[in-house]
Design an enzyme around this catalytic site. Structure first.
Site, PDB file in Angstrom:
ATOM      1  N   SER A 193       0.829  -1.200   0.000  1.00  0.00           N
ATOM      2  CA  SER A 193       0.000   0.000   0.000  1.00  0.00           C
ATOM      3  C   SER A 193       0.867   1.255   0.000  1.00  0.00           C
ATOM      4  O   SER A 193       1.439   1.589  -1.009  1.00  0.00           O
ATOM      5  CB  SER A 193      -1.020   0.031   1.135  1.00  0.00           C
ATOM      6  OG  SER A 193      -1.939   1.089   0.887  1.00  0.00           O
TER       7      SER A 193
ATOM      8  N   HIS B 207       3.756  13.785   6.788  1.00  0.00           N
ATOM      9  CA  HIS B 207       3.474  15.207   6.620  1.00  0.00           C
ATOM     10  C   HIS B 207       4.049  15.921   7.837  1.00  0.00           C
ATOM     11  O   HIS B 207       3.708  15.558   8.970  1.00  0.00           O
ATOM     12  CB  HIS B 207       1.966  15.472   6.546  1.00  0.00           C
ATOM     13  CG  HIS B 207       1.275  14.639   5.511  1.00  0.00           C
ATOM     14  ND1 HIS B 207       1.298  14.952   4.170  1.00  0.00           N
ATOM     15  CD2 HIS B 207       0.571  13.485   5.624  1.00  0.00           C
ATOM     16  CE1 HIS B 207       0.608  14.031   3.500  1.00  0.00           C
ATOM     17  NE2 HIS B 207       0.168  13.131   4.362  1.00  0.00           N
TER      18      HIS B 207
ATOM     19  N   CYS C  61      -1.385  -4.139   3.331  1.00  0.00           N
ATOM     20  CA  CYS C  61      -2.265  -5.305   3.255  1.00  0.00           C
ATOM     21  C   CYS C  61      -1.620  -6.503   3.940  1.00  0.00           C
ATOM     22  O   CYS C  61      -2.196  -7.578   3.999  1.00  0.00           O
ATOM     23  CB  CYS C  61      -2.620  -5.631   1.803  1.00  0.00           C
ATOM     24  SG  CYS C  61      -1.205  -6.097   0.797  1.00  0.00           S
TER      25      CYS C  61
END
Length: 146
Positions: free
Chosen positions: A71, A76, A91
């Site tokens: 994935s 940030h 996953c």
């Protein structure tokens, strides 16, 4: 072995982190390059890291993401606020504490909150078991509403 669901999603909100490290584009690129290896995940592409200049210095920072076969991992940062948010979504099962420790060390977080969910409860890894679990949850919710 996980019987249902797409996979685990670890979300970290880090506070009182090193402003210098949160503003270091190359450090964030290094973390996004190394963390998948540490977590035994498969990088599909090299990390993409971008500095963002917000409307105020407090809203400026660095954002980066690495796409993995399982994935993604995203970071940030808000250096002037000493804050960062991180998503590790896979996953495949992974060592949550190992990922958290790695990030605490590299960004010198003073405090953090974590949220952890299993995404995609109805994802059919084992369809019979997923149907049983979801059916039970729906019956429970219907009983509470009635």
């Amino acid at each position: 072995m996980e019987l249902f669901g797409f996979g685990p999603h670890l979300m970290i909100d880090g506070y009182h982190a090193s402003s210098e490290k949160l503003d270091d584009v190359e450090l964030i690129r290094k973390v996004l390059d190394e963390l998948p290896v540490e977590m035994e995940m498969t990088k599909i592409l090299p990390p993409h890291v971008q500095r963002y200049n917000g409307t105020t210095p407090e809203d400026s920072g660095v954002t980066g993401v690495v796409i993995i076969a399982e994935s993604h991992i995203a970071i940030h940062t808000f250096p002037q606020r000493g804050f960062l948010s991180v998503d590790v979504f896979s996953c495949k099962e992974f060592d949550v504490q190992k990922a958290l420790n790695y990030l605490i060390e590299h960004f010198e977080m003073g405090r953090y909150d974590t949220h952890f969910i299993n995404r995609g409860k109805e994802f059919p890894k084992d369809l019979t078991e997923a149907e049983r679990i979801v059916s039970g949850e729906r019956e429970y919710l219907e009983a509470r509403i009635a």
